[in-house]
Design a protein around this motif. Structure first.
Motif, PDB file in Angstrom:
ATOM      1  N   MET A  18      18.409  16.459 -10.929  1.00 31.80           N
ATOM      2  CA  MET A  18      17.641  15.221 -11.078  1.00 31.80           C
ATOM      3  C   MET A  18      16.186  15.576 -11.362  1.00 31.80           C
ATOM      4  O   MET A  18      15.278  15.243 -10.603  1.00 31.80           O
ATOM      5  CB  MET A  18      17.782  14.369  -9.817  1.00 31.80           C
ATOM      6  CG  MET A  18      19.213  13.954  -9.513  1.00 31.80           C
ATOM      7  SD  MET A  18      19.359  12.912  -8.047  1.00 31.80           S
ATOM      8  CE  MET A  18      18.488  11.427  -8.580  1.00 31.80           C
ATOM      9  N   THR A  19      15.950  16.285 -12.461  1.00 38.26           N
ATOM     10  CA  THR A  19      14.605  16.745 -12.797  1.00 38.26           C
ATOM     11  C   THR A  19      14.278  16.420 -14.241  1.00 38.26           C
ATOM     12  O   THR A  19      15.155  16.093 -15.043  1.00 38.26           O
ATOM     13  CB  THR A  19      14.474  18.266 -12.588  1.00 38.26           C
ATOM     14  OG1 THR A  19      15.261  18.949 -13.583  1.00 38.26           O
ATOM     15  CG2 THR A  19      14.943  18.691 -11.210  1.00 38.26           C
ATOM     16  N   GLN A  20      13.002  16.532 -14.570  1.00 38.01           N
ATOM     17  CA  GLN A  20      12.575  16.390 -15.958  1.00 38.01           C
ATOM     18  C   GLN A  20      11.340  17.241 -16.219  1.00 38.01           C
ATOM     19  O   GLN A  20      10.796  17.848 -15.317  1.00 38.01           O
ATOM     20  CB  GLN A  20      12.307  14.927 -16.326  1.00 38.01           C
ATOM     21  CG  GLN A  20      11.224  14.237 -15.520  1.00 38.01           C
ATOM     22  CD  GLN A  20      10.994  12.804 -15.976  1.00 38.01           C
ATOM     23  OE1 GLN A  20      11.311  12.431 -17.101  1.00 38.01           O
ATOM     24  NE2 GLN A  20      10.441  11.981 -15.103  1.00 38.01           N
ATOM     25  N   PHE A  21      10.938  17.322 -17.474  1.00 33.73           N
ATOM     26  CA  PHE A  21       9.838  18.148 -17.973  1.00 33.73           C
ATOM     27  C   PHE A  21      10.207  19.629 -17.950  1.00 33.73           C
ATOM     28  O   PHE A  21      11.138  20.019 -18.632  1.00 33.73           O
ATOM     29  CB  PHE A  21       8.525  17.850 -17.243  1.00 33.73           C
ATOM     30  CG  PHE A  21       7.994  16.472 -17.511  1.00 33.73           C
ATOM     31  CD1 PHE A  21       7.622  16.094 -18.799  1.00 33.73           C
ATOM     32  CD2 PHE A  21       7.907  15.527 -16.509  1.00 33.73           C
ATOM     33  CE1 PHE A  21       7.149  14.812 -19.076  1.00 33.73           C
ATOM     34  CE2 PHE A  21       7.432  14.239 -16.768  1.00 33.73           C
ATOM     35  CZ  PHE A  21       7.060  13.890 -18.051  1.00 33.73           C
ATOM     36  N   VAL A  22       9.541  20.491 -17.139  1.00 32.48           N
ATOM     37  CA  VAL A  22       9.740  21.939 -17.294  1.00 32.48           C
ATOM     38  C   VAL A  22      10.202  22.636 -16.013  1.00 32.48           C
ATOM     39  O   VAL A  22      11.223  23.318 -16.014  1.00 32.48           O
ATOM     40  CB  VAL A  22       8.451  22.627 -17.806  1.00 32.48           C
ATOM     41  CG1 VAL A  22       8.666  24.134 -17.958  1.00 32.48           C
ATOM     42  CG2 VAL A  22       8.028  22.030 -19.145  1.00 32.48           C
ATOM     43  N   GLU A 106      15.718  18.313  -7.406  1.00 29.77           N
ATOM     44  CA  GLU A 106      14.978  17.093  -7.787  1.00 29.77           C
ATOM     45  C   GLU A 106      13.485  17.393  -7.868  1.00 29.77           C
ATOM     46  O   GLU A 106      12.984  18.261  -7.147  1.00 29.77           O
ATOM     47  CB  GLU A 106      15.271  15.958  -6.800  1.00 29.77           C
ATOM     48  CG  GLU A 106      14.841  16.200  -5.355  1.00 29.77           C
ATOM     49  CD  GLU A 106      13.416  15.762  -5.048  1.00 29.77           C
ATOM     50  OE1 GLU A 106      12.809  15.050  -5.876  1.00 29.77           O
ATOM     51  OE2 GLU A 106      12.906  16.143  -3.981  1.00 29.77           O
ATOM     52  N   ASN A 107      12.795  16.667  -8.753  1.00 35.20           N
ATOM     53  CA  ASN A 107      11.340  16.824  -8.824  1.00 35.20           C
ATOM     54  C   ASN A 107      10.617  15.486  -8.915  1.00 35.20           C
ATOM     55  O   ASN A 107       9.612  15.340  -9.601  1.00 35.20           O
ATOM     56  CB  ASN A 107      10.925  17.763  -9.966  1.00 35.20           C
ATOM     57  CG  ASN A 107      11.197  17.203 -11.355  1.00 35.20           C
ATOM     58  OD1 ASN A 107      11.901  16.213 -11.511  1.00 35.20           O
ATOM     59  ND2 ASN A 107      10.635  17.837 -12.367  1.00 35.20           N
ATOM     60  N   PHE A 108      11.145  14.491  -8.184  1.00 36.54           N
ATOM     61  CA  PHE A 108      10.435  13.231  -8.050  1.00 36.54           C
ATOM     62  C   PHE A 108       9.182  13.440  -7.196  1.00 36.54           C
ATOM     63  O   PHE A 108       9.060  14.433  -6.475  1.00 36.54           O
ATOM     64  CB  PHE A 108      11.319  12.181  -7.369  1.00 36.54           C
ATOM     65  CG  PHE A 108      12.452  11.679  -8.221  1.00 36.54           C
ATOM     66  CD1 PHE A 108      12.220  10.789  -9.253  1.00 36.54           C
ATOM     67  CD2 PHE A 108      13.752  12.091  -7.980  1.00 36.54           C
ATOM     68  CE1 PHE A 108      13.255  10.317 -10.042  1.00 36.54           C
ATOM     69  CE2 PHE A 108      14.791  11.624  -8.751  1.00 36.54           C
ATOM     70  CZ  PHE A 108      14.549  10.739  -9.793  1.00 36.54           C
ATOM     71  N   SER A 109       8.282  12.472  -7.241  1.00 38.16           N
ATOM     72  CA  SER A 109       7.136  12.511  -6.336  1.00 38.16           C
ATOM     73  C   SER A 109       7.658  12.447  -4.906  1.00 38.16           C
ATOM     74  O   SER A 109       8.643  11.760  -4.627  1.00 38.16           O
ATOM     75  CB  SER A 109       6.208  11.323  -6.605  1.00 38.16           C
ATOM     76  OG  SER A 109       5.657  11.415  -7.904  1.00 38.16           O
ATOM     77  N   PRO A 110       7.027  13.167  -3.977  1.00 34.55           N
ATOM     78  CA  PRO A 110       7.476  13.130  -2.584  1.00 34.55           C
ATOM     79  C   PRO A 110       7.591  11.697  -2.071  1.00 34.55           C
ATOM     80  O   PRO A 110       6.698  10.876  -2.277  1.00 34.55           O
ATOM     81  CB  PRO A 110       6.385  13.908  -1.853  1.00 34.55           C
ATOM     82  CG  PRO A 110       5.894  14.893  -2.874  1.00 34.55           C
ATOM     83  CD  PRO A 110       5.923  14.131  -4.175  1.00 34.55           C
ATOM     84  N   ILE A 135      11.205  20.144  -5.947  1.00 34.11           N
ATOM     85  CA  ILE A 135      10.131  20.771  -6.725  1.00 34.11           C
ATOM     86  C   ILE A 135       9.040  19.737  -6.933  1.00 34.11           C
ATOM     87  O   ILE A 135       9.316  18.602  -7.341  1.00 34.11           O
ATOM     88  CB  ILE A 135      10.675  21.282  -8.071  1.00 34.11           C
ATOM     89  CG1 ILE A 135      11.752  22.347  -7.837  1.00 34.11           C
ATOM     90  CG2 ILE A 135       9.552  21.838  -8.940  1.00 34.11           C
ATOM     91  CD1 ILE A 135      12.472  22.788  -9.099  1.00 34.11           C
ATOM     92  N   SER A 136       7.817  20.105  -6.634  1.00 32.22           N
ATOM     93  CA  SER A 136       6.717  19.145  -6.749  1.00 32.22           C
ATOM     94  C   SER A 136       5.426  19.863  -7.083  1.00 32.22           C
ATOM     95  O   SER A 136       5.376  21.089  -7.155  1.00 32.22           O
ATOM     96  CB  SER A 136       6.562  18.363  -5.437  1.00 32.22           C
ATOM     97  OG  SER A 136       6.224  19.239  -4.377  1.00 32.22           O
ATOM     98  N   GLU A 208      11.934  24.260  -0.865  1.00 35.41           N
ATOM     99  CA  GLU A 208      10.865  23.707  -1.692  1.00 35.41           C
ATOM    100  C   GLU A 208      10.309  24.762  -2.639  1.00 35.41           C
ATOM    101  O   GLU A 208      10.253  25.950  -2.294  1.00 35.41           O
ATOM    102  CB  GLU A 208       9.701  23.228  -0.823  1.00 35.41           C
ATOM    103  CG  GLU A 208       9.846  21.871  -0.202  1.00 35.41           C
ATOM    104  CD  GLU A 208       8.508  21.409   0.350  1.00 35.41           C
ATOM    105  OE1 GLU A 208       7.612  21.069  -0.463  1.00 35.41           O
ATOM    106  OE2 GLU A 208       8.342  21.414   1.579  1.00 35.41           O
ATOM    107  N   SER A 209       9.878  24.325  -3.796  1.00 37.66           N
ATOM    108  CA  SER A 209       9.105  25.172  -4.698  1.00 37.66           C
ATOM    109  C   SER A 209       8.022  24.295  -5.299  1.00 37.66           C
ATOM    110  O   SER A 209       8.317  23.202  -5.800  1.00 37.66           O
ATOM    111  CB  SER A 209      10.007  25.749  -5.794  1.00 37.66           C
ATOM    112  OG  SER A 209       9.282  26.633  -6.633  1.00 37.66           O
TER     113      SER A 209
END
Length: 419
Positions: A18-22, A106-110, A135-136, A208-209
Motif C-alpha cells: 500500500m505504497t506510492q512514489f519511490v 504502507e507509506n501513508f502519513s502517520p 515507511i514515512s 519502521e523505515s
C-alpha cells in the motif's frame, strides 16, 4: 515461483503493498524480484501518483489511466489492484487480504492506517504472524511525525543540503532520490530480518523505515566530529573538493573533461609518483594529511596544472591508474548506460512494455549465488489483477462484477472488458 528450474528465494511469501512514489515501492519491488507475490494496492481514482511522472506513451489510449517509465521502474514484478480506500467494503476486503498475507508495506502519513482500522495493533489480532512495515518521512512518533516530506526535504533536515555547494554560493541539492531509494532498501532489509525472526519465534512485528533516519545514517564521519568539537567546528561548503582534502574531489583535464580523484593519506607517495613531482615529498605545506587539508586549494591548482599538461581525460586516467590512484571519469548518463561492465552484470537492463516500448532501467543492487534474476519484466495497469486477486479470496464472478459496478474496485478503461 520457479525460474529456469530455480526456486525463487521468497517464493510463498505474500506481500500487500500500500505504497506510492519511490521509497515504499522500492521496498516491495525488491521483495517481488526475489520471488515474493506482491499485490500492489492503488487507490481510486488516480492510482499511484507516480503514474504521471517520467516518460509516457506517445499515443496514450483514450480514457486509460496514466502509465509511465517512472511507475514501471518502481513497480514492475508486482500484481496490481485498485480500490476506493474510503469505502468500507474495500477496507473489509483489504483486511481479508492482509489476514492471508505475510507482509504489509504502507507509506501513508502517520495516523491514516489507524483511522481506517488498519493499525498494526488491529491487524495483529487477525494475523499475529504479520510483518508490517511503515515507511514515512520522519517516523510514526516525534515532533516531526506529522510533517509532510519528500526526499529533498529529508536532505535538508538531515544536514545534507547544507554540506553541498560552492563556498561563496548557496547550498545545493542532490537532484536524485538517494534517500528515497535507500529508505526502500533499508525497509526491505528490515522486512527480511523480521521474517527471519518470525521463522524462529512465530511472531510478527511492526518495523519502521524513515527518510530522515536513513539520510542521517548516511553521515559516515561528520556526526562524531561535530558532536565532539561543538561550536569549535564550523561546517563549510567546499564545492567540488572534499573538505578533508587528500586531494579528493573533481578536477579538470587538459581537454576540458573532468575526473574524480581520491587520494587517501597512505596514497600520497603514489600520487607524487604519478605526478612525477618528487619535490612535493619534502614540501612542508603537504607533509601531513592535516597540512594537505589546510592547503587543499593549492593542491587543486597543482593537480589541475599537471592534468592540463597531460592532456586528454583518458591519458590522465591512464597515468593515475599506473600508480593505482582511485580515479574515474565524470560520465554523463548516456555514457553510463553504455558501460560494458554495467551491461555485462545486468546493472543496466532492458525493459519492454506494450505501451512504452523498450527502455533501460536499473538492475538489482545485490547478487545471489542461488538466484539469477527475473525474466521478462512487466508493470500492472491500474486494477489489472482485480479479478484474479478477488477470485483467490473466494469471491464469485457476480460479486466481483458488483464491486466493479459500484466502483469499490476500479480498473483501467482498456481492461474493463477483460474477464
Amino acid at each position: 515461483m520457479a525460474l529456469d528450474g530455480m526456486l525463487q528465494m521468497l517464493s510463498g511469501i505474500k506481500v500487500i503493498d500500500m505504497t506510492q512514489f519511490v521509497a515504499g515501492p522500492t521496498a516491495s519491488r525488491i521483495l517481488a524480484e526475489v520471488g515474493a507475490d506482491v499485490i500492489k494496492v492503488e487507490l481510486a481514482p488516480f492510482g499511484d501518483r507516480s503514474r504521471v511522472q517520467g516518460v509516457k506513451p506517445k499515443q496514450p489510449e483514450e480514457g486509460a489511466a496514466p502509465h509511465s517509465t517512472y511507475f514501471f521502474q518502481h513497480n514492475h514484478s508486482k500484481r496490481g489492484i485498485a480500490l476506493d480506500f474510503k469505502n468500507p467494503k474495500a477496507r473489509d476486503i483489504l483486511k481479508r487480504l492482509i489476514e492471508q498475507a505475510d507482509v504489509l508495506v504502507e507509506n501513508f502519513s502517520p495516523g491514516v492506517m489507524a483511522r481506517a482500522g488498519l493499525a498494526y495493533e488491529d491487524l495483529k489480532k487477525i494475523n499475529p504472524r504479520l510483518v508490517m512495515c511503515s515507511i514515512s518521512f520522519a517516523g510514526q512518533s516525534g515532533p516531526l511525525s506529522g510533517k509532510p516530506g519528500y526526499d529533498y526535504i529529508g536532505q535538508a533536515y538531515a544536514g545534507v543540503t547544507g554540506m553541498i555547494g560552492e563556498p561563496d554560493g548557496s547550498p545545493a541539492m542532490v537532484t536524485m532520490a538517494i534517500g528515497d531509494v535507500s529508505t526502500g532498501v533499508s525497509a526491505a532489509m528490515a522486512i527480511a530480518v523480521a521474517l527471519f525472526h518470525r521463522e524462529r519465534t512465530g511472531e510478527g512485528q511492526h518495523v519502521e523505515s524513515t527518510l530522515l533516519d536513513t539520510y542521517f545514517h548516511m553521515h559516515e564521519a561528520s556526526i562524531p566530529r561535530v558532536s565532539m568539537l561543538g561550536d569549535k567546528y564550523t561546517q563549510q561548503r567546499t564545492g567540488s573538493q572534499h573538505p578533508d582534502g587528500g586531494p579528493t574531489g573533481i578536477f579538470k583535464c587538459g581537454d576540458g573533461q573532468y575526473i574524480t580523484l581520491m587520494s587517501l593519506a597512505h596514497q600520497w607517495p603514489q600520487l607524487i609518483k604519478a605526478l612525477d613531482m618528487p619535490e612535493l615529498l619534502d614540501d612542508a605545506r603537504f607533509a601531513t594529511a592535516s597540512m594537505r587539508r589546510k592547503n587543499n586549494g593549492l593542491l587543486k591548482d597543482i593537480l589541475e596544472g599537471w592534468l592540463a599538461s597531460v592532456g586528454s581525460r583518458a591519458a590522465c586516467l591512464a597515468k593515475l591508474e599506473e600508480q593505482r590512484i582511485p580515479s574515474a571519469p565524470v560520465l554523463n548518463l548516456n555514457e553510463v548506460i553504455a558501460l560494458e561492465h554495467l551491461n555485462e552484470r545486468g546493472t543496466v537492463r532492458t525493459a519492454v512494455d506494450p505501451l512504452l516500448g523498450s527502455f533501460k532501467i536499473p538492475g538489482m543492487p545485490t547478487r545471489f549465488s542461488a538466484w539469477k534474476g527475473t525474466g521478462q519484466l512487466s508493470a500492472a495497469r491500474l486494477g489489472e489483477h482485480n479479478t484474479e486477486v478477488l477470485k483467490e479470496l473466494g469471491l464469485s464472478p457476480g460479486e466481483i462484477s458488483e464491486l466493479h459496478e459500484q466502483k469499490v474496485f476500479v480498473k483501467d478503461a482498456s481492461l474493463r472488458n477483460a474477464v
